[in-house]
Design an enzyme around this catalytic site. Structure first.
Site, PDB file in Angstrom:
ATOM      1  N   ASN A  10       0.908  -1.178  -0.140  1.00 58.72           N
ATOM      2  CA  ASN A  10      -0.159   0.217  -0.120  1.00 58.72           C
ATOM      3  C   ASN A  10       0.766   1.124   0.186  1.00 58.72           C
ATOM      4  OD1 ASN A  10      -1.633   2.124   0.669  1.00 58.72           O
ATOM      5  ND2 ASN A  10      -2.385   1.338   2.682  1.00 58.72           N
ATOM      6  N   LYS A  12       0.132   4.155  -0.159  1.00 61.33           N
ATOM      7  CA  LYS A  12      -0.422   5.401   0.386  1.00 61.33           C
ATOM      8  C   LYS A  12      -0.118   6.770  -0.544  1.00 61.33           C
ATOM      9  CE  LYS A  12      -0.130   3.168   4.742  1.00 61.33           C
ATOM     10  NZ  LYS A  12      -0.177   3.340   6.334  1.00 61.33           N
ATOM     11  N   HIS A 100      -9.423   1.027   5.263  1.00 57.55           N
ATOM     12  CA  HIS A 100      -8.413   1.643   5.654  1.00 57.55           C
ATOM     13  C   HIS A 100      -8.564   2.222   6.966  1.00 57.55           C
ATOM     14  CE1 HIS A 100      -4.036   2.694   6.512  1.00 57.55           C
ATOM     15  NE2 HIS A 100      -4.051   1.470   6.055  1.00 57.55           N
ATOM     16  N   GLU A 102      -6.516   4.741   8.023  1.00 54.37           N
ATOM     17  CA  GLU A 102      -6.444   6.024   7.899  1.00 54.37           C
ATOM     18  C   GLU A 102      -7.587   6.802   7.042  1.00 54.37           C
ATOM     19  OE1 GLU A 102      -2.950   5.656   5.674  1.00 54.37           O
ATOM     20  OE2 GLU A 102      -2.043   5.135   7.545  1.00 54.37           O
ATOM     21  N   GLU A 172      -5.169  -4.854  11.058  1.00 52.97           N
ATOM     22  CA  GLU A 172      -4.139  -3.717  10.839  1.00 52.97           C
ATOM     23  C   GLU A 172      -4.385  -3.062  12.183  1.00 52.97           C
ATOM     24  OE1 GLU A 172      -2.231  -2.587   6.898  1.00 52.97           O
ATOM     25  OE2 GLU A 172      -3.917  -1.117   7.379  1.00 52.97           O
ATOM     26  N   GLY A 178       2.939   2.401  10.838  1.00 52.48           N
ATOM     27  CA  GLY A 178       3.696   3.533  10.596  1.00 52.48           C
ATOM     28  C   GLY A 178       4.515   3.994  11.835  1.00 52.48           C
ATOM     29  N   SER A 217       3.801  -1.924  10.171  1.00 49.94           N
ATOM     30  CA  SER A 217       5.155  -2.024  10.430  1.00 49.94           C
ATOM     31  C   SER A 217       5.764  -3.435  10.136  1.00 49.94           C
ATOM     32  CB  SER A 217       5.763  -1.451  11.757  1.00 49.94           C
ATOM     33  OG  SER A 217       5.255  -0.315  12.121  1.00 49.94           O
TER      34      SER A 217
HETATM   35  P1  13P Z   1       3.133   0.563   7.600  1.00 44.45           P
HETATM   36  O1  13P Z   1       3.826  -1.099   6.987  1.00 44.45           O
HETATM   37  O2  13P Z   1       3.988   1.740   7.266  1.00 44.45           O
HETATM   38  O3  13P Z   1       3.213   0.430   9.263  1.00 44.45           O
HETATM   39  O4  13P Z   1       1.658   0.770   7.029  1.00 44.45           O
HETATM   40  C1  13P Z   1       0.555  -0.360   7.163  1.00 44.45           C
HETATM   41  C2  13P Z   1      -0.421  -0.149   6.527  1.00 44.45           C
HETATM   42  O5  13P Z   1      -1.086   0.706   6.852  1.00 44.45           O
HETATM   43  C3  13P Z   1      -0.766  -0.887   5.160  1.00 44.45           C
HETATM   44  O6  13P Z   1      -1.905  -0.470   4.850  1.00 44.45           O
END
Ligand code: 13P
Length: 255
Positions: A10, A12, A100, A102, A172, A178, A217
């Site tokens: 992903n 982002k 997601h 976010e 997640e 992150g 992560s």
């Molecule tokens: P990270 O791998 O940067 O922690 O992000 C995870 C994520 O949100 C994948 O959708």
């Protein structure tokens, strides 16, 4: 029925279309046919890069799959700034991330929106990757199962067994995204196993086909421990997926 592992990147809100072209080309160079035989490899760039990445994948006969990070639930109309499922399907997109954290936290998407998007994705023959996960506060309050079970039920309720068996669910935990703070493999596996049993309780054997990913992560150093768990069928990877070397290492977690 054996589930094929899935490593999904992903990206982002990262990479211009020019950078995206280079990233997918580099990833393609680093992978062999045997990698794709063993693992489904997926990249989910921003909308602005989908067409460019699709063109590279087709021109170079790459077996990398293309995914989108978001979608609108309507098929068209006066929805300024939105992208429809049909537009994505026509671009060769085969997976779409929905729900997601976010999007839930920063853009106010609730369970009803997630459910509508999931159905719209299915309607165009694409595979939804449905994300669920708890906050740190919820984990500390020991309500993780209620939270992720509720999100799963809200998203999947009313679907039939064949559909649920084809879905991808991503666990997640928000506190691991992150932050560099991965859920340890046992914690991640417990949550993924819980989600699978929730699926089994309503859709029976579909639970043996539904792929459950862990995200938060994930990196080349921790992927093998996560993938060794029976109930973890892959990773949904943010930061590490932006580096083709790391993404290739994630795909080759068993080497
Ligand atoms: P990270 O791998 O940067 O922690 O992000 C995870 C994520 O949100 C994948 O959708």
């Amino acid at each position: 029925m054996a589930r094929k592992d899935l490593i999904a990147g992903n990206w982002k809100m990262n990479a211009t279309h020019l950078e995206a072209i280079q990233m997918v080309q580099k990833l393609g160079y680093r992978l062999d046919p045997s990698d794709y035989d063993r693992v489904d490899v997926l990249v989910c760039p921003p909308f602005t890069s989908l067409r460019s990445v699709q063109t590279v994948i087709e021109a170079d006969y790459l077996r990398i799959k293309l995914g989108a990070q978001n979608v609108h639930w309507e098929s068209g109309g006066a929805y300024t700034g939105e992208v429809s499922p049909g537009m994505l399907a026509k671009l060769g997109v085969s997976y779409v991330i929905v729900g997601h954290s976010e999007r839930r936290q920063l853009f106010g998407e609730d369970d009803a929106v997630v459910a509508a998007k999931l159905r719209a994705v299915l309607g165009e023959g694409m595979t939804p990757i449905v994300c669920v996960g708890e906050t740190l506060e919820q984990r500390e309050q020991e309500v993780t199962e209620q939270v992720i079970g509720g999100q799963l039920q809200a998203a999947l309720g009313g679907l039939d067994e064949a559909t649920v068996g084809g879905l991808v669910v991503a666990y997640e935990p928000i506190w691991a995204i992150g932050t560099g703070r991965t859920a340890d493999a046992d914690t991640a596996a417990a949550a993924c196993g819980y989600l699978r049993e929730q699926v089994r309780s309503q859709w029976g054997d579909a639970a043996d086909r539904t792929r459950v990913l862990y995200g938060g992560s994930v990196n080349p150093g921790n992927v093998a421990g996560l993938m060794a768990k029976r109930d973890i069928d892959g990773g949904l990877v943010g930061g590490a997926s932006l580096d083709p070397d790391q993404m290739a290492a994630l795909v080759r977690y068993w080497v």
